[in-house]
Design a protein around this motif. Sequence first.
Motif, mmCIF file in Angstrom:
data_model
loop_
_atom_site.group_PDB
_atom_site.id
_atom_site.type_symbol
_atom_site.label_atom_id
_atom_site.label_comp_id
_atom_site.label_asym_id
_atom_site.label_seq_id
_atom_site.Cartn_x
_atom_site.Cartn_y
_atom_site.Cartn_z
ATOM 1 N N UNK A 2 101.327 29.430 21.481
ATOM 2 C CA UNK A 2 101.444 29.785 20.065
ATOM 3 C C UNK A 2 101.162 31.277 19.933
ATOM 4 N N UNK A 3 102.046 31.982 19.227
ATOM 5 C CA UNK A 3 101.864 33.409 18.991
ATOM 6 C C UNK A 3 101.165 33.640 17.661
ATOM 7 N N UNK A 4 100.374 34.688 17.626
ATOM 8 C CA UNK A 4 99.657 35.076 16.418
ATOM 9 C C UNK A 4 100.670 35.504 15.355
ATOM 10 N N UNK A 5 100.672 34.865 14.177
ATOM 11 C CA UNK A 5 101.697 35.170 13.181
ATOM 12 C C UNK A 5 101.305 36.207 12.121
ATOM 13 N N UNK A 6 100.073 36.711 12.181
ATOM 14 C CA UNK A 6 99.565 37.552 11.092
ATOM 15 C C UNK A 6 99.351 38.986 11.601
ATOM 16 N N UNK A 7 99.957 39.969 10.956
ATOM 17 C CA UNK A 7 99.721 41.347 11.403
ATOM 18 C C UNK A 7 98.312 41.799 11.039
ATOM 19 N N UNK A 8 97.782 42.777 11.775
ATOM 20 C CA UNK A 8 96.435 43.267 11.463
ATOM 21 C C UNK A 8 96.418 43.967 10.107
ATOM 22 N N UNK A 9 95.239 43.974 9.493
ATOM 23 C CA UNK A 9 95.038 44.722 8.249
ATOM 24 C C UNK A 9 94.175 45.928 8.608
ATOM 25 N N UNK A 10 94.701 47.119 8.377
ATOM 26 C CA UNK A 10 93.951 48.356 8.630
ATOM 27 C C UNK A 10 94.716 49.520 8.026
ATOM 28 N N UNK A 11 94.017 50.630 7.854
ATOM 29 C CA UNK A 11 94.668 51.890 7.524
ATOM 30 C C UNK A 11 93.828 53.014 8.108
ATOM 31 N N UNK A 12 94.199 54.248 7.855
ATOM 32 C CA UNK A 12 93.493 55.358 8.492
ATOM 33 C C UNK A 12 92.062 55.520 7.999
ATOM 34 N N UNK A 13 91.703 54.834 6.909
ATOM 35 C CA UNK A 13 90.347 54.913 6.369
ATOM 36 C C UNK A 13 89.428 53.816 6.909
ATOM 37 N N UNK A 14 89.965 52.909 7.707
ATOM 38 C CA UNK A 14 89.147 51.810 8.244
ATOM 39 C C UNK A 14 88.061 52.360 9.165
ATOM 40 N N UNK A 15 86.824 51.893 8.964
ATOM 41 C CA UNK A 15 85.682 52.330 9.772
ATOM 42 C C UNK A 15 85.112 51.194 10.617
ATOM 43 N N UNK A 16 85.360 49.977 10.164
ATOM 44 C CA UNK A 16 84.801 48.782 10.788
ATOM 45 C C UNK A 16 85.965 47.881 11.177
ATOM 46 N N UNK A 17 85.919 47.331 12.383
ATOM 47 C CA UNK A 17 86.928 46.375 12.832
ATOM 48 C C UNK A 17 86.241 45.035 13.044
#
Length: 158
Positions: A2-17
Motif C-alpha cells: 500500500x502506498x501512502x496517499x497523502x502528501x506532506x503538509x509543510x511550507x518554508x515557515x515550518x519549524x517542527x516536523x
Amino acid sequence: MISHPIPPVFDRHSKVLILGSFPSVKSREAQFFYGHPQNRFWKVTSKVFNVPEPKTIEEKKTFLLSHGIAVWDVIASCDITGSSDSSIKNVIPNDFSPILTTANIRTIFVNGKTAEKFYNKYIKDTIGREAICLPSTSPANAAWSLERLIDAWTQINL
C-alpha cells in the motif's frame, strides 16, 4: 503493498516536523492525517496552542502551517493489515529532502513508538538527525489520558 496517499503538509515557515508511522485506514479514506475520529492528534495539538480544534482538512492545514508545523509519515509504502502497526512489513521510507531543504526544521518529533522504531531504522542515519518520541495520540494508546498527552506534547510549541 500500500502506498501512502497523502502528501506532506509543510511550507518554508515550518519549524517542527511531526511524523507518524503510516496512515490508518480511516486516514487513507479521509485523505488526510489523523482522520480516525478517536485519534486525539487534533484535540491535543489545538490545546497545546490554545486554539479551537480544526475540523475540516483546510482548517487542519491552516492550523498546522500557521503554527510552523510540518506533518508527514515515516513510511512511503508497506504491507499492512488494516491499521495494525504491528503488521507493518516491507517498508519503503519517505524521502524527507523536500521538507528539509524547504523549511528550517528545528526539531523532529515522532508520534508514538512505532513511528520512532521506523524512523530510527530507516531515516535517522540518512538525514543525521535524532527525533523526539512523543506518546502516541492513537486511540490504541488508552493508557494516556487527554490531559497527560497535552502536557507531553507542549514541547511542540517552539
